[in-house]
Structures are given as structure tokens and as C-alpha cells.
Design a protein around this motif. Structure first.
Motif, mmCIF file in Angstrom:
data_model
loop_
_atom_site.group_PDB
_atom_site.id
_atom_site.type_symbol
_atom_site.label_atom_id
_atom_site.label_comp_id
_atom_site.label_asym_id
_atom_site.label_seq_id
_atom_site.Cartn_x
_atom_site.Cartn_y
_atom_site.Cartn_z
ATOM 1 N N ARG A 1 -9.921 15.995 109.089
ATOM 2 C CA ARG A 1 -9.846 14.534 109.212
ATOM 3 C C ARG A 1 -8.426 14.043 108.929
ATOM 4 N NH1 ARG A 1 -14.033 12.045 105.452
ATOM 5 N NH2 ARG A 1 -13.174 10.131 106.310
ATOM 6 N N TYR A 2 -7.735 14.694 108.012
ATOM 7 C CA TYR A 2 -6.339 14.350 107.744
ATOM 8 C C TYR A 2 -5.473 14.649 108.968
ATOM 9 C CZ TYR A 2 -1.604 14.779 105.966
ATOM 10 O OH TYR A 2 -0.245 14.669 105.801
ATOM 11 N N LEU A 3 -5.687 15.815 109.583
ATOM 12 C CA LEU A 3 -4.924 16.177 110.787
ATOM 13 C C LEU A 3 -5.178 15.189 111.917
ATOM 14 C CD1 LEU A 3 -5.278 20.062 110.791
ATOM 15 C CD2 LEU A 3 -3.235 18.714 110.264
ATOM 16 N N LEU A 4 -6.389 14.696 111.999
ATOM 17 C CA LEU A 4 -6.726 13.710 113.024
ATOM 18 C C LEU A 4 -5.897 12.438 112.854
ATOM 19 C CD1 LEU A 4 -8.682 12.903 115.347
ATOM 20 C CD2 LEU A 4 -10.178 11.981 113.577
ATOM 21 N N SER A 5 -5.694 12.010 111.628
ATOM 22 C CA SER A 5 -4.958 10.760 111.395
ATOM 23 C C SER A 5 -3.446 10.941 111.390
ATOM 24 C CB SER A 5 -5.406 10.116 110.090
ATOM 25 O OG SER A 5 -4.983 10.893 109.001
ATOM 26 N N THR A 6 -2.946 12.174 111.287
ATOM 27 C CA THR A 6 -1.494 12.390 111.202
ATOM 28 C C THR A 6 -0.950 13.240 112.341
ATOM 29 O OG1 THR A 6 -1.773 14.332 109.795
ATOM 30 C CG2 THR A 6 -1.494 12.197 108.687
ATOM 31 N N GLU B 1 2.924 20.246 105.676
ATOM 32 C CA GLU B 1 2.430 19.560 104.485
ATOM 33 C C GLU B 1 1.024 19.998 104.085
ATOM 34 O OE1 GLU B 1 1.210 16.703 107.827
ATOM 35 O OE2 GLU B 1 2.807 18.108 107.453
ATOM 36 N N ILE B 2 0.333 20.747 104.926
ATOM 37 C CA ILE B 2 -1.019 21.190 104.583
ATOM 38 C C ILE B 2 -1.069 22.647 104.126
ATOM 39 C CG2 ILE B 2 -2.122 19.506 106.091
ATOM 40 C CD1 ILE B 2 -2.691 21.883 108.022
ATOM 41 N N VAL B 3 0.091 23.269 103.946
ATOM 42 C CA VAL B 3 0.126 24.688 103.570
ATOM 43 C C VAL B 3 -0.658 24.946 102.288
ATOM 44 C CG1 VAL B 3 1.650 26.551 102.803
ATOM 45 C CG2 VAL B 3 2.277 25.175 104.765
ATOM 46 N N PHE B 4 -0.420 24.140 101.270
ATOM 47 C CA PHE B 4 -1.094 24.339 99.989
ATOM 48 C C PHE B 4 -2.616 24.253 100.144
ATOM 49 C CE2 PHE B 4 -3.041 22.474 96.200
ATOM 50 C CZ PHE B 4 -2.741 23.440 95.269
ATOM 51 N N GLY C 1 -9.065 30.072 109.970
ATOM 52 C CA GLY C 1 -8.118 30.921 110.696
ATOM 53 C C GLY C 1 -7.254 30.098 111.638
ATOM 54 N N ALA C 2 -7.848 29.128 112.314
ATOM 55 C CA ALA C 2 -7.074 28.252 113.200
ATOM 56 C C ALA C 2 -6.108 27.384 112.398
ATOM 57 C CB ALA C 2 -8.025 27.382 114.013
ATOM 58 N N LEU C 3 -6.528 26.954 111.225
ATOM 59 C CA LEU C 3 -5.647 26.139 110.373
ATOM 60 C C LEU C 3 -4.412 26.926 109.934
ATOM 61 C CD1 LEU C 3 -8.189 24.187 108.135
ATOM 62 C CD2 LEU C 3 -6.658 23.241 109.872
ATOM 63 N N GLN C 4 -4.533 28.250 109.843
ATOM 64 C CA GLN C 4 -3.379 29.058 109.467
ATOM 65 C C GLN C 4 -2.295 29.003 110.545
ATOM 66 O OE1 GLN C 4 -5.325 32.793 108.530
ATOM 67 N NE2 GLN C 4 -5.126 32.365 106.354
ATOM 68 N N THR D 1 -5.076 11.529 103.108
ATOM 69 C CA THR D 1 -4.745 12.667 102.244
ATOM 70 C C THR D 1 -5.594 13.874 102.623
ATOM 71 O OG1 THR D 1 -6.345 11.953 100.572
ATOM 72 C CG2 THR D 1 -4.070 11.229 100.288
ATOM 73 N N PRO D 2 -5.015 15.075 102.592
ATOM 74 C CA PRO D 2 -5.769 16.260 103.004
ATOM 75 C C PRO D 2 -6.774 16.772 101.978
ATOM 76 C CG PRO D 2 -3.534 16.856 102.477
ATOM 77 C CD PRO D 2 -3.614 15.369 102.374
ATOM 78 N N MET D 3 -6.614 16.387 100.704
ATOM 79 C CA MET D 3 -7.545 16.845 99.684
ATOM 80 C C MET D 3 -7.510 15.867 98.516
ATOM 81 S SD MET D 3 -7.872 20.649 97.965
ATOM 82 C CE MET D 3 -8.259 21.485 99.482
#
Length: 184
Positions: free
Chosen positions: A75-80, A47-50, A36-39, A9-11
């Protein structure tokens, strides 16, 4: 972060980030750079926009809790990293369907007490529109927050429906759900 363990889960759902606190980061440059990179990442990982929007609200003076939230997103991006949206062909039917889901929270932002609404709209089996944004006004009750979110989702449905009519694609409104949650 190169040897970090991935998470699902991202948060944390109970996490309430606030701009008030004393644990400011000594150097916010890395925080701003990664956010900024996450944008750019949200263009392909919708799914991580929020969550990215949430951490973007604290770019001026990030706290340690904000930095921990950013690290959790990474860490969420790493697993997905191998997951994505699946688009499926619709079955040959005479009419397609639109199905929408909506949910709002009440006064979740501790700084300005505004509510956040989220929605997703499906055209047959495929997700075609999604939104998660803070409401422009402070809601006086959870019902008012839910109705504002529902009104926004309804206007999106009508826009999609009018576009499909213009393209001469027959469509019916299959379902629309509002999830109302009680907060004490």
C-alpha cells in the motif's frame, strides 16, 4: 489489493514482528512470492530496504501479522510510485562535504534480542550511502548498540573519504550525528 488505498508509511513504528505465534498462514506461497518480488523493488525504491529485510526474516513460517506487514508495504508503494531520490548538482566550492546520520535501537528483535542500526551518508546535498542492518552481536545496553552503529558508519565514511582522495576530489567531514533514544 488492486483497489487498496495508499498510505504514507511502509510500517508502523511500534510494530514488533516475531517468529513466535499461532496465526500461521495456511499457504505461504503467495507471501514468499510477493516478498521475493519486493527484493527486486528495493533496487529502485531504497527507502523500503529495512522493511523488506524485516519481512524476509519470516519466510520459513510466516504469520498473519507478517502478511499484514507485507500488505502495508504494498500500500505504501502504491502511494509513492511516482517518488524517487533527487540528485542535485553541488555548488561550485573548493571543498565538498560529507555528512552522516546514524541511529540504533536496542534489542528490537524479540527472537534473538539483537539491535538494528541505520545510517545515511550525504556527499554535499546528495545521498550516496545508506544502510539498515541487524548488528552481529547482542548489545548489553543502548549505549553499546549506538556505539556499534556509529563504528560501522564511521568506517563507511572513511571508505568514501579515501575513495574521494584517490579521485583527487577535495572533501571535508562536515558533520556526523548520532541520535540516541532512551528506552525504558
Amino acid at each position: 489489493m488492486a483497489e487498496a488505498k495508499g498510505i504514507t508509511t511502509p510500517m508502523v513504528s511500534s510494530l514488533k514482528l516475531s517468529k513466535f505465534g499461532t496465526d500461521t498462514l495456511p499457504d505461504a506461497t503467495e507471501y514468499r512470492s510477493i516478498v521475493g518480488a519486493l527484493q527486486y523493488v528495493i533496487l529502485i525504491k531504497t527507502e523500503i530496504v529495512f522493511y523488506v529485510n524485516k519481512v524476509c526474516q519470516f519466510l520459513a513460517t510466516p504469520l498473519l501479522s507478517h502478511w499484514q506487514a507485507v500488505k502495508r508495504i504494498l500500500r505504501y508503494l502504491l502511494s509513492t510510485c511516482l517518488q524517487g531520490l533527487l540528485l542535485q548538482p553541488s555548488k561550485a566550492v573548493s571543498k565538498f562535504s560529507i555528512c552522516a546520520y546514524n541511529d540504533s535501537d536496542w534489542a528490537s528483535d524479540l527472537g534473538d534480542r539483537r539491535s538494528t542500526s541505520g545510517s545515511c551518508i550525504f556527499f554535499s546535498p546528495n545521498l550516496v550511502s545508506w544502510s539498515a542492518k541487524k548488528q552481529p552481536l547482542v548489545a548489553r545496553s543502548i549505549d553499546e548498540a549506538e556505539y556499534r552503529g556509529l563504528a560501522h558508519t564511521t568506517s563507511d565514511i572513511f571508505w568514501i573519504q579515501s575513495l574521494l582522495v584517490e579521485l583527487k576530489i577535495p572533501v571535508t567531514l562536515l558533520c556526523s550525528y548520532v541520535t540516541m533514544s532512551m528506552q525504558l
